[in-house]
Design an enzyme around this catalytic site. Structure first.
Site, PDB file in Angstrom:
ATOM      1  N   CYS A 174      -4.076   0.579  -2.614  1.00 26.17           N
ATOM      2  CA  CYS A 174      -3.887  -0.627  -1.809  1.00 26.17           C
ATOM      3  C   CYS A 174      -2.834  -1.531  -2.460  1.00 26.17           C
ATOM      4  O   CYS A 174      -2.542  -1.419  -3.653  1.00 26.17           O
ATOM      5  CB  CYS A 174      -5.186  -1.414  -1.700  1.00 26.17           C
ATOM      6  SG  CYS A 174      -6.490  -0.580  -0.822  1.00 26.17           S
ATOM      7  N   CYS A 194     -10.190  -4.988  -0.131  1.00 30.37           N
ATOM      8  CA  CYS A 194     -11.298  -4.034  -0.051  1.00 30.37           C
ATOM      9  C   CYS A 194     -12.104  -4.098  -1.347  1.00 30.37           C
ATOM     10  O   CYS A 194     -11.693  -4.741  -2.320  1.00 30.37           O
ATOM     11  CB  CYS A 194     -10.767  -2.620   0.184  1.00 30.37           C
ATOM     12  SG  CYS A 194     -10.065  -1.862  -1.292  1.00 30.37           S
ATOM     13  N   ASN A 215       0.842  -1.195   0.000  1.00 30.90           N
ATOM     14  CA  ASN A 215       0.000   0.000   0.000  1.00 30.90           C
ATOM     15  C   ASN A 215       0.875   1.243   0.000  1.00 30.90           C
ATOM     16  O   ASN A 215       1.913   1.292   0.670  1.00 30.90           O
ATOM     17  CB  ASN A 215      -1.036   0.002   1.135  1.00 30.90           C
ATOM     18  CG  ASN A 215      -0.499  -0.380   2.495  1.00 30.90           C
ATOM     19  OD1 ASN A 215       0.542  -1.018   2.604  1.00 30.90           O
ATOM     20  ND2 ASN A 215      -1.215   0.000   3.526  1.00 30.90           N
ATOM     21  N   CYS A 235     -10.225  -3.117  -4.575  1.00 26.58           N
ATOM     22  CA  CYS A 235      -9.266  -4.134  -5.019  1.00 26.58           C
ATOM     23  C   CYS A 235      -9.997  -5.332  -5.607  1.00 26.58           C
ATOM     24  O   CYS A 235      -9.567  -5.904  -6.619  1.00 26.58           O
ATOM     25  CB  CYS A 235      -8.376  -4.568  -3.866  1.00 26.58           C
ATOM     26  SG  CYS A 235      -7.205  -3.276  -3.410  1.00 26.58           S
ATOM     27  N   GLU A 238      -2.960  -4.751  -3.249  1.00 30.01           N
ATOM     28  CA  GLU A 238      -3.425  -5.658  -4.308  1.00 30.01           C
ATOM     29  C   GLU A 238      -3.523  -4.951  -5.651  1.00 30.01           C
ATOM     30  O   GLU A 238      -3.106  -5.471  -6.686  1.00 30.01           O
ATOM     31  CB  GLU A 238      -4.800  -6.237  -3.951  1.00 30.01           C
ATOM     32  CG  GLU A 238      -4.852  -6.989  -2.640  1.00 30.01           C
ATOM     33  CD  GLU A 238      -5.234  -6.104  -1.455  1.00 30.01           C
ATOM     34  OE1 GLU A 238      -4.683  -4.990  -1.334  1.00 30.01           O
ATOM     35  OE2 GLU A 238      -6.084  -6.527  -0.658  1.00 30.01           O
TER      36      GLU A 238
HETATM   37  N1  THU Z   1      -5.275  -1.611   2.381  1.00 32.64           N
HETATM   38  C1  THU Z   1      -4.698  -2.418   1.434  1.00 32.64           C
HETATM   39  O1  THU Z   1      -3.565  -2.179   1.005  1.00 32.64           O
HETATM   40  N2  THU Z   1      -5.409  -3.481   0.978  1.00 32.64           N
HETATM   41  C2  THU Z   1      -6.659  -3.818   1.411  1.00 32.64           C
HETATM   42  O2  THU Z   1      -7.272  -4.718   0.859  1.00 32.64           O
HETATM   43  C3  THU Z   1      -7.239  -3.108   2.539  1.00 32.64           C
HETATM   44  C4  THU Z   1      -6.623  -1.797   2.881  1.00 32.64           C
HETATM   45  C5  THU Z   1      -4.514  -0.466   2.892  1.00 32.64           C
HETATM   46  C6  THU Z   1      -5.052   0.892   2.533  1.00 32.64           C
HETATM   47  C7  THU Z   1      -4.529   1.753   3.652  1.00 32.64           C
HETATM   48  O3  THU Z   1      -3.209   2.152   3.322  1.00 32.64           O
HETATM   49  C8  THU Z   1      -4.482   0.820   4.842  1.00 32.64           C
HETATM   50  O4  THU Z   1      -4.489  -0.502   4.306  1.00 32.64           O
HETATM   51  C9  THU Z   1      -5.674   0.995   5.813  1.00 32.64           C
HETATM   52  O5  THU Z   1      -6.862   0.771   5.183  1.00 32.64           O
END
Ligand code: THU
Length: 295
Positions: free
Chosen positions: A76, A111, A65, A114, A78
């Site tokens: 994110c 999320c 991320n 993603c 992914e």
């Molecule tokens: N995040 C991800 O990288 N992937 C996910 O599927 C969920 C959330 C990151 C976004 C943000 O930088 C942190 O996690 C908090 O949500």
């Protein structure tokens, strides 16, 4: 500590029982999380994926991320990994491992945004989601992340007058949508109660943007208008979709926005002919990433 008894998407698989290339992806995701740029959340996430190019050659890609002081610019892990693969011509997603390094309980899953990006490149791809610090995983398919609604399709003529009226309003409202790029005019109605117990309906239409990613869906507009007005309790969303019975009927980002209102929202999917299917956020965004995941 292990979360193996926690019910989440898919089935539990021990790291040692994965194929060697899959174990490599799992370790790759944990390593990628080390490179997370997370000044805001301090919440490291890593992804490692295997994708094929047009010649059937496979290659591994990694993502973490990457945050920004403006929240909407955060990407994110992914999506970061997947877009890196596409940039090199590897569009056919086969497998993806991901880890939310600080949390592996329910909702330690991709999320909505993603999910939407992953399903574009591999609906049948396999997901290995970190299940515990020992690097064991939950295994499922990308298409399990954005399933179809299970309810039956109801014709407009079979509904009660009040429902028919609301669907009629929804379909008419779409004429106000601003959609020069998507050419997909859509509308949404979001209903909720405020703290005083007053019930209200909020409307939204799709609002395209030349930069595409800055576009707002009709339902996001409606939900955010409701929040601004203080109506966040017992939410229910009605929105226009291409096909109420299809896989992935609602944009993942919209589901992620709805998720923030809790896990109990009902969702009514309405087709262009007014036929509809009743569903809910738990069904359309199973095991969703939400505020409880950020503990
Ligand atoms: N995040 C991800 O990288 N992937 C996910 O599927 C969920 C959330 C990151 C976004 C943000 O930088 C942190 O996690 C908090 O949500």
């Amino acid at each position: 500590m292990s979360n193996t008894s926690t019910p989440v998407l898919g089935s539990f698989v021990r790291l040692a029982d994965l194929a060697p290339d899959e174990q490599l992806l799992v370790h790759g995701s944990w390593n990628a999380a080390e490179r997370a740029y997370i000044p805001l959340s301090k919440f490291p996430v890593g992804a490692a994926l295997c994708a094929c190019n047009e010649r059937g050659v496979s290659k591994n890609f990694f993502g973490c991320n990457v945050e920004n002081r403006f929240m909407s610019c955060v990407i994110c892990a992914e999506r970061n990994g997947m877009t890196s693969a596409v940039a090199e011509g590897y569009n056919d997603l086969q497998k993806i491992a991901l880890v939310l390094k600080l949390y592996q309980g329910p909702g330690a899953s991709p999320c909505g945004l993603c999910r939407q990006v992953l399903i574009e490149f591999g609906r049948d791809a396999v997901v290995f989601q970190a299940a515990d610090p020992e690097r064991n995983v939950w295994r499922y398919l990308v298409r399990d992340l954005l399933p179809a609604a299970s309810g039956s399709l109801r014709a407009l003529a079979d509904l009660e007058v009040s429902d028919r009226r609301q669907i009629g309003r929804l379909l008419k409202l779409a004429a106000r949508a601003y959609t020069p790029y998507s050419k997909k005019p859509a509308a949404a109605l979001f209903t909720a109660f405020n703290a005083a117990g007053v019930f209200k309906v909020f409307a939204g239409v799709s609002d395209d943007n030349a930069s595409y990613g800055a576009s707002a869906s009709a339902e996001a507009v409606a939900m955010r208008t409701a929040r601004t007005a203080g109506y966040v309790r017992q939410p229910s969303l009605m929105l226009m979709v291409d096909d109420p019975k299809a896989l992935n009927p609602v944009e993942g980002e919209s589901l992620q926005v709805l998720r923030e209102f809790g896990t109990g929202s009902s969702v009514t999917l309405v087709g262009a002919d007014g036929s509809s299917v009743c569903s809910n956020i738990g069904e359309l965004l199973p095991d969703s990433f939400g505020p409880e995941s950020l503990v």
